[in-house]
Enzyme design. Structure first.
Site, PDB file in Angstrom:
ATOM      1  CG  ASP A 176      -7.755  -0.195   3.339  1.00 12.22           C
ATOM      2  OD1 ASP A 176      -8.500  -0.974   2.722  1.00 12.22           O
ATOM      3  OD2 ASP A 176      -6.515  -0.269   3.305  1.00 12.22           O
ATOM      4  CE  LYS A 195      -3.954  -2.288   2.070  1.00 15.68           C
ATOM      5  NZ  LYS A 195      -4.964  -2.338   3.147  1.00 15.68           N
TER       6      LYS A 195
END
Length: 277
Positions: free
Chosen positions: A99, A62
């Site tokens: 997220d 990420k």
């Protein structure tokens, strides 16, 4: 046929292809969605060679994804310093992070948790933790304690969040002195190897809730600890996975799919290994 993919390592367990196939069917969109194994060394090359119009990015990539789109990243991704969603923008990539919104939606709308004024412990300071921390602050929590094996990474995340009165970096060695939390979130990757940092039972009380951002077998050690510590709710990350996927789907296609039926199907397929409540 539009092509999309999720990149990460390990990736064979990923439920993202199943989720996005269900979303595409629901919305009448023709698309392929693959799971592509990639690590730090070959992620950029595999992404470039894939021909995808959009991508999801999971552990451990990420922060790598954010670096690829640093000049063209959403406010959410910039605050997190991590991207889990990439959208093709000509010959380059636009990045976002879904997220945090996925976690908050799952906790508040599916599980009925009120996050306002809650004292929260976040275990880990990597890409997963970076993705959810800003959204937790925006949801109105009282304070966020970021505990990491390496204190410098916890301090770096706290500095990036920019709220010194609410965000407190700590080492895992400090856990015994932190007292009780309303919400405990495991964002470490340690449990993927079956291990769990030593967690004092005093971190949890009768009204505490615990969430592991992983799902399936990876979530078992932390959720077992949470139940033993007396948490009123012990939740895995399956609901968050579905909700963040829906947000990614919206970014790619301009349509937000319904998530409850998809979540229910995945929950049933989980064979009771990790219960949601």
């Amino acid at each position: 046929m539009q092509r999309y993919a999720v990149f990460g390592s390990p990736i064979g367990h990923s439920q993202s292809p199943r989720i996005h196939a269900a979303f595409a069917k629901q919305c009448g969109i023709a698309m392929n969605y693959d799971a592509i194994e990639a690590g730090h060394a070959d992620f950029a090359a595999k992404l470039a060679a894939s021909g995808v119009r959009g991508a999801n990015v999971t552990l451990p990539l990420k922060e790598d994804a954010f670096a690829l789109c640093m000049g063209n990243a959403s406010t959410r991704a910039q605050r997190a310093g991590a991207a889990n969603t990439l959208i093709r923008d000509g010959d380059s990539w636009r990045g976002d992070n879904t997220d945090g919104s996925g976690l908050v939606r799952d906790l508040t709308e599916r599980h009925g948790l009120d996050l306002r004024e809650r004292r929260v412990l976040l275990l880990g300071a990597g890409g997963a933790a970076r993705g959810v921390a800003p959204a937790l602050l925006d949801a109105g929590i009282h304070s966020l304690y970021v505990a990491n094996r390496t204190l410098a990474r916890a301090e770096a995340l706290a500095d990036a969040l920019g709220e010194p009165g609410r965000v407190h970096p700590r080492s895992l060695d400090d856990l015994a002195r932190l007292g009780e939390f309303d919400l405990l979130i495991n964002a470490t990757s340690a449990t993927r190897g079956g291990s769990l940092p030593t967690l004092p039972m005093a971190l949890a009380g009768r009204r505490s809730a615990a969430v592991d951002l992983s799902y399936g077998e990876a979530a078992v050690p932390f959720l077992a600890w949470a139940r033993a510590a007396g948490c009123t709710q012990a939740l895995d990350g399956l609901g968050m996975l579905v909700e963040q996927a829906a947000e990614s789907f919206l970014l790619w296609h301009g349509l937000r799919p319904e998530t409850e039926a998809v979540y229910a199907e995945l929950r049933a397929r989980n064979d009771g290994l990790v219960t949601a409540d």
